[in-house]
Design an enzyme around this catalytic site. Structure first.
Site, PDB file in Angstrom:
ATOM      1  N   GLU A 139       0.896  -1.164   0.000  1.00  0.00           N
ATOM      2  CA  GLU A 139       0.000   0.000   0.000  1.00  0.00           C
ATOM      3  C   GLU A 139       0.928   1.205   0.000  1.00  0.00           C
ATOM      4  O   GLU A 139       1.417   1.636   1.029  1.00  0.00           O
ATOM      5  CB  GLU A 139      -0.895  -0.060   1.243  1.00  0.00           C
ATOM      6  CG  GLU A 139      -2.175   0.714   1.096  1.00  0.00           C
ATOM      7  CD  GLU A 139      -2.093   2.024   1.801  1.00  0.00           C
ATOM      8  OE1 GLU A 139      -1.825   3.028   1.098  1.00  0.00           O
ATOM      9  OE2 GLU A 139      -2.267   2.068   3.020  1.00  0.00           O
ATOM     10  N   CYS A 168      -1.931   8.927   2.723  1.00  0.00           N
ATOM     11  CA  CYS A 168      -1.692   8.389   1.377  1.00  0.00           C
ATOM     12  C   CYS A 168      -2.904   8.666   0.506  1.00  0.00           C
ATOM     13  O   CYS A 168      -2.808   8.669  -0.717  1.00  0.00           O
ATOM     14  CB  CYS A 168      -1.353   6.911   1.431  1.00  0.00           C
ATOM     15  SG  CYS A 168      -2.566   5.949   2.286  1.00  0.00           S
TER      16      CYS A 168
HETATM   17  C1  UN1 Z   1      -3.010   6.054   4.912  1.00  0.00           C
HETATM   18  O1  UN1 Z   1      -2.887   7.239   4.702  1.00  0.00           O
HETATM   19  O2  UN1 Z   1      -1.997   5.288   4.863  1.00  0.00           O
HETATM   20  O3  UN1 Z   1      -8.860   6.531   3.952  1.00  0.00           O
HETATM   21  C2  UN1 Z   1      -4.279   5.394   5.288  1.00  0.00           C
HETATM   22  C3  UN1 Z   1      -8.209   7.186   4.783  1.00  0.00           C
HETATM   23  C4  UN1 Z   1      -7.847   6.520   6.069  1.00  0.00           C
HETATM   24  C5  UN1 Z   1      -6.654   5.640   5.898  1.00  0.00           C
HETATM   25  C6  UN1 Z   1      -5.470   6.307   5.292  1.00  0.00           C
HETATM   26  N1  UN1 Z   1      -8.975   5.735   6.521  1.00  0.00           N
HETATM   27  O4  UN1 Z   1      -7.881   8.339   4.592  1.00  0.00           O
END
Ligand code: UN1
Length: 512
Positions: free
Chosen positions: A268, A302
């Site tokens: 990821e 992310c």
């Molecule tokens: C991340 O930034 O690695 O969808 C995960 C989202 C959060 C998870 C982000 N529930 O923004």
């Protein structure tokens, strides 16, 4: 009641003392050693929280060995009984939500609400995993042979290595761990070097949960250290799955090493998430969705929104509204109630932010909001979220800068918007703001967004745990969290059983 830092007193607050108090309440004791090689700091003011001893490659050998031994025991425990360990973890997280959320704020710099939200995300995945512990089902498949039955089973995989990033220091571990544990695996976690205390806290909670239900405590382990510790975990043949969250650069190092030993990866990695804003969009809603996704967690998700692709007819209107919203953003200590933009994680993040702003403006972009260093708490890295109106999608727009930096691009028709949308190397999350059902469905269709997540009338960030989470292209292709992501943590066997007295061969083969 646990004491929560709401920090009207933040400038006076002894952040290190608070972190120590929280760790002790979470059952982690005092993990610090005066001469530890690992220095824990808070991005709020750059202060040192304490020092920890680093694990070595030799420690990895022993830790994986303990996890492997625990796995051999754990895999024999019925899955619904394994679920009780995760249920207990969820209970402890509920009990300690305020404390763990505050520790996330102290160590990762999230605003209070987002620190609590992250712990809620952990609670949610625990709930999901407990239910799953009774539903790890395979199929029964029609066979071509009389008197035979064919089925598949999902069985525990082994030791799962989890590598996590600073920005979701506890939720990402829990997505992996809650599922892996009900699947019958053991977990060895290598957290980001920037967020070690939250890792120690989670490990302490899981240990308590294991003690309460009588599960082997070694099913969960933590490795603290630098890249070589992660490298030793990645190379260990006793670890059949490495689940790694972080930059695409990191993923490109991890994937070939695991592949070289024919292990599995669940990746990821980076995103460069966009929102298309169509002429029919509800602009009030779009502005709220855009600002949350672009600025929340100081642009360090992310899933953060990094590109707005807006129809030329509403470009000026949307930009003016975004400018107005950005002008009133409260920036400062994440512990202060009312703050919406906390600090970046470290000085390197500020450098990357200001360098990207300079590059984009050199490429012909117009800086319409922020883009510079802001007043915050002394010692912390505070910046003013930037909006840059771009004449075209240049290389810097195609790169993921982990900071609150939003590029705006104009489009003429949906084909052009989709082309711009999919022109980047990353493929995590995406969104469209439109009230036009044709546009919405096209965006989610095979010719639309090429991302793992495609939303309509909400921004690209803030996913719930019920869906599979992850993305395509340089995001790495992995799926974590909900839906059938649990399958990545198990091995599948296909079983054919002959209950007849004949031995018919498949494909009609005659043999003797
Ligand atoms: C991340 O930034 O690695 O969808 C995960 C989202 C959060 C998870 C982000 N529930 O923004």
């Amino acid at each position: 009641m646990t004491e929560v830092i709401t920090a009207a007193d933040v400038s006076a607050v002894d952040i290190s003392g608070k972190a120590r108090d929280i760790l002790s309440r979470l059952g982690a004791g005092d993990p610090f050693v005066a001469d530890g090689e690992l220095v824990c700091t808070s991005p709020i003011d750059g202060s040192e929280l304490g020092r920890l001893r680093a694990d070595t490659a030799a420690d990895v050998e022993a830790v994986v060995g303990r996890a492997q031994a625990a796995f051999l025991q754990w895999r024999t425990v019925p899955a619904p009984v394994r679920g009780q360990l995760v249920r207990e973890l969820g209970e402890l997280l509920r009990e300690h939500k305020d404390d763990l959320g505050a520790l996330v704020s102290i160590e990762a710099g999230k605003i209070v609400s987002e620190g609590l939200g992250e712990v809620q995300e952990m609670i949610d995945i625990c709930d999901l995993a407990v239910g799953l512990s009774r539903q790890l089902h395979g199929l029964t498949i029609a066979t071509e042979r009389p008197g035979h039955r064919m089925m598949e089973q999902w069985l525990p995989l082994g030791v799962v290595g989890v590598i996590s990033a600073f920005n979701f220091p506890v939720a990402v571990w829990s997505w992996n761990t809650a599922l892996a544990l009900v699947c019958g695996d053991a977990v060895v976690w290598k957290p980001s070097e920037k967020t070690l205390l939250t890792a120690i806290a989670c490990q302490a909670l899981l240990r308590q949960a294991a003690e309460r239900v009588g599960a082997p405590v070694d099913v969960s382990q933590v490795l603290l250290g630098a890249a070589e510790v992660g490298g030793a975990l990645v190379d260990d043949p006793r670890v059949p799955l490495i689940s790694a969250t972080g930059s695409t650069r990191m993923g490109k190092q991890v994937a070939p090493r695991v592949a070289a030993r024919l292990g599995r990866t669940l990746l990821e990695l980076g995103g460069n998430n966009a929102a298309i804003v169509a002429p029919s969009a509800d602009l009030d809603l779009a502005v709220r969705g855009i600002v949350f996704s672009a600025v929340g967690t100081a642009g360090q998700r992310c899933t953060s929104l990094r590109r707005v692709i807006v129809h030329e007819s509403i470009h000026d209107d949307l930009l003016a509204r975004l400018q107005a919203a950005y002008a009133t953003l409260p920036i400062g200590s994440p512990l202060e109630p009312g703050t919406l933009v906390g600090p970046l994680i470290d000085a390197a993040a500020t450098t990357a932010f200001t360098a990207a702003v300079a590059r984009a403006t050199a490429d012909g972009g117009t800086l319409v909001a922020g883009g510079d260093v802001a007043d915050g708490v002394a010692g912390g890295q505070y910046v003013r979220p930037a909006i840059i109106d771009m004449p075209q999608q240049t290389d810097i727009v195609k790169a993921e800068t982990f900071a609150p930096l939003l590029y705006v691009l104009a489009y003429r028709d949906l084909d052009e918007a989709l082309e711009l949308h999919n022109e980047v190397a990353q493929g995590l999350s995406s969104s469209i703001f439109t009230l036009n059902v044709r546009e919405a469905e096209t965006f989610m269709s095979a010719v639309g967004s090429d991302c793992g997540i495609a939303n309509v009338n909400i921004g690209p960030s803030g996913a719930e745990i019920g869906g599979a989470f992850g993305g395509e292209k340089e995001t790495g292709g992995g799926r974590e969290s909900g839906s059938d992501a649990w399958r990545a943590y198990m091995r599948r066997t296909t079983n054919t059983v002959n209950y007849s007295s004949e031995l018919p061969l498949a494909q009609g083969v005659e043999f003797g």
